[in-house]
Design a protein around this motif. Structure first.
Motif, PDB file in Angstrom:
ATOM      1  N   ALA A  24     -33.489  62.455  -9.164  1.00 27.05           N
ATOM      2  CA  ALA A  24     -32.903  63.591  -8.456  1.00 27.05           C
ATOM      3  C   ALA A  24     -33.165  63.508  -6.959  1.00 27.05           C
ATOM      4  CB  ALA A  24     -33.458  64.887  -9.011  1.00 27.05           C
ATOM      5  N   PHE A  25     -34.163  62.717  -6.531  1.00 30.26           N
ATOM      6  CA  PHE A  25     -34.458  62.620  -5.118  1.00 30.26           C
ATOM      7  C   PHE A  25     -33.865  61.327  -4.553  1.00 30.26           C
ATOM      8  CE2 PHE A  25     -37.993  61.337  -7.748  1.00 30.26           C
ATOM      9  CZ  PHE A  25     -38.330  60.078  -7.275  1.00 30.26           C
ATOM     10  N   ARG A 108     -42.842  62.674  -1.139  1.00 32.49           N
ATOM     11  CA  ARG A 108     -42.596  63.558  -2.277  1.00 32.49           C
ATOM     12  C   ARG A 108     -43.822  63.526  -3.181  1.00 32.49           C
ATOM     13  NH1 ARG A 108     -38.050  65.682  -5.296  1.00 32.49           N
ATOM     14  NH2 ARG A 108     -38.546  65.861  -7.509  1.00 32.49           N
ATOM     15  N   GLU A 110     -45.480  64.895  -6.672  1.00 30.94           N
ATOM     16  CA  GLU A 110     -44.910  65.345  -7.936  1.00 30.94           C
ATOM     17  C   GLU A 110     -45.942  65.263  -9.057  1.00 30.94           C
ATOM     18  OE1 GLU A 110     -40.796  64.052  -9.061  1.00 30.94           O
ATOM     19  OE2 GLU A 110     -41.881  62.972 -10.638  1.00 30.94           O
ATOM     20  N   SER A 194     -42.705  69.737  -7.815  1.00 32.31           N
ATOM     21  CA  SER A 194     -42.604  68.769  -6.731  1.00 32.31           C
ATOM     22  C   SER A 194     -42.552  69.451  -5.376  1.00 32.31           C
ATOM     23  CB  SER A 194     -41.336  67.912  -6.890  1.00 32.31           C
ATOM     24  OG  SER A 194     -41.243  67.357  -8.175  1.00 32.31           O
ATOM     25  N   TYR A 205     -39.739  72.299  -5.543  1.00 32.02           N
ATOM     26  CA  TYR A 205     -38.855  72.154  -6.691  1.00 32.02           C
ATOM     27  C   TYR A 205     -39.609  72.467  -7.983  1.00 32.02           C
ATOM     28  CZ  TYR A 205     -36.154  69.166  -3.454  1.00 32.02           C
ATOM     29  OH  TYR A 205     -35.458  68.663  -2.375  1.00 32.02           O
ATOM     30  N   ASP A 208     -36.820  69.730 -10.568  1.00 28.64           N
ATOM     31  CA  ASP A 208     -35.815  69.249  -9.612  1.00 28.64           C
ATOM     32  C   ASP A 208     -34.836  70.326  -9.152  1.00 28.64           C
ATOM     33  OD1 ASP A 208     -36.726  66.585  -9.317  1.00 28.64           O
ATOM     34  OD2 ASP A 208     -35.856  66.073 -11.255  1.00 28.64           O
TER      35      ASP A 208
END
Length: 266
Positions: A24-25, A108, A110, A194, A205, A208
């Motif tokens: 998704a990123f 990022r 997560e 995230s 997020y 996501d």
């Protein structure tokens, strides 16, 4: 109508699989560090245990004991117990990558997490700066906080020192916080939490789905807090100022379960 060729079907399926498995990123992010918790014990070269009491009028005593922090079936368990220990009525665990060699600026962050169930549990996944000017001068980033009494809701926040403020941390602290509520309980299964830290903003997020974005241009802070590397903290608090304390209905022991923690950077 002509039937599609086998090669055409294969190429279509391959393209579909590539789209379906695309993260998704953005693709420019690369995994730079992770702990998948696949070993037999917590890696103490990476994770540092906090031992003792904490802030915010929390009720637990953090210990490095295996009953409070352990790995099982490829997952990390931070487990809270109702017990008398070192003058406290509860025990739990807190670990961090609190080392000048393990920290990151931007990227990022997560983790795939499962929450405990019941009133009084306060698990968190958060970042603190290696550069320590005294809280909250150097900043704080809370990627995930959860109240056991509000099982559908998570929140993300930042804390910093207000620009041109002269006083103590209580008077000069400023914070932004946003809550996000979903249809299913966060303690029923694992969810992915995230934070994306870019040049321009901090973005939160849940699975996501973006639910908070704070542009840096909106942060009027002293001491340039969100610069330099930050380290990761995982902990399970019991009670405190953030939520109601546990009562007779709260079942112990219960754990904050971590499937993995990952850091991506461009």
């Amino acid at each position: 109508m002509n039937k599609p060729s086998f090669s055409g079907i294969f190429l279509f399926c391959l393209a579909f699989m590539l789209v379906a498995t695309k993260p998704a990123f953005p693709q420019e992010y690369k995994l730079v560090w992770s702990d998948e918790f696949n070993g037999d014990a917590i890696n103490t070269e990476t994770w540092k245990f906090w031992e003792g009491t904490a802030y915010n009028n929390e009720l637990q005593y953090y210990t490095p004991r295996s009953k409070n922090a352990y790995i099982k079936d490829g997952k990390l368990y931070l487990e809270a117990h109702r017990e008398n220990y070192m003058g406290r009525g509860f025990t739990s665990a807190r670990i961090s990558t609190d080392s000048t060699s393990i920290g990151w600026e931007q990227g990022r962050f997560e983790a795939r997490l499962k929450m405990p169930e019941g009133k009084g549990f306060w698990p968190a996944f958060w970042l603190m700066p290696i550069k320590d000017l005294g809280w909250p001068r150097s900043g704080e980033i809370d990627i995930m906080e959860y109240r056991g009494n509000e099982p559908y809701t998570t929140s993300g926040a930042i804390h910093f020192w207000k620009k041109e403020c002269e006083g103590n941390p209580v008077e000069c602290r400023k914070f932004f916080v946003e809550e996000f509520t979903q249809e299913n309980k966060l303690n029923d299964t694992f969810h992915t939490y995230s934070l994306e830290w870019t040049n321009d903003a901090l973005i939160w997020y849940l699975d996501d789905q973006e639910y908070q974005r704070i542009p840096f241009e909106e942060i009027e802070a002293e001491f340039d807090p969100f610069s330099g590397p930050f380290y990761i903290i995982l902990n399970l608090a019991v009670g405190g100022d953030f939520l109601p304390n546990p009562d007779e209905s709260t079942e112990f022991p219960q754990a904050f379960i971590v499937d993995y923690v990952r850091v991506y950077q461009k």
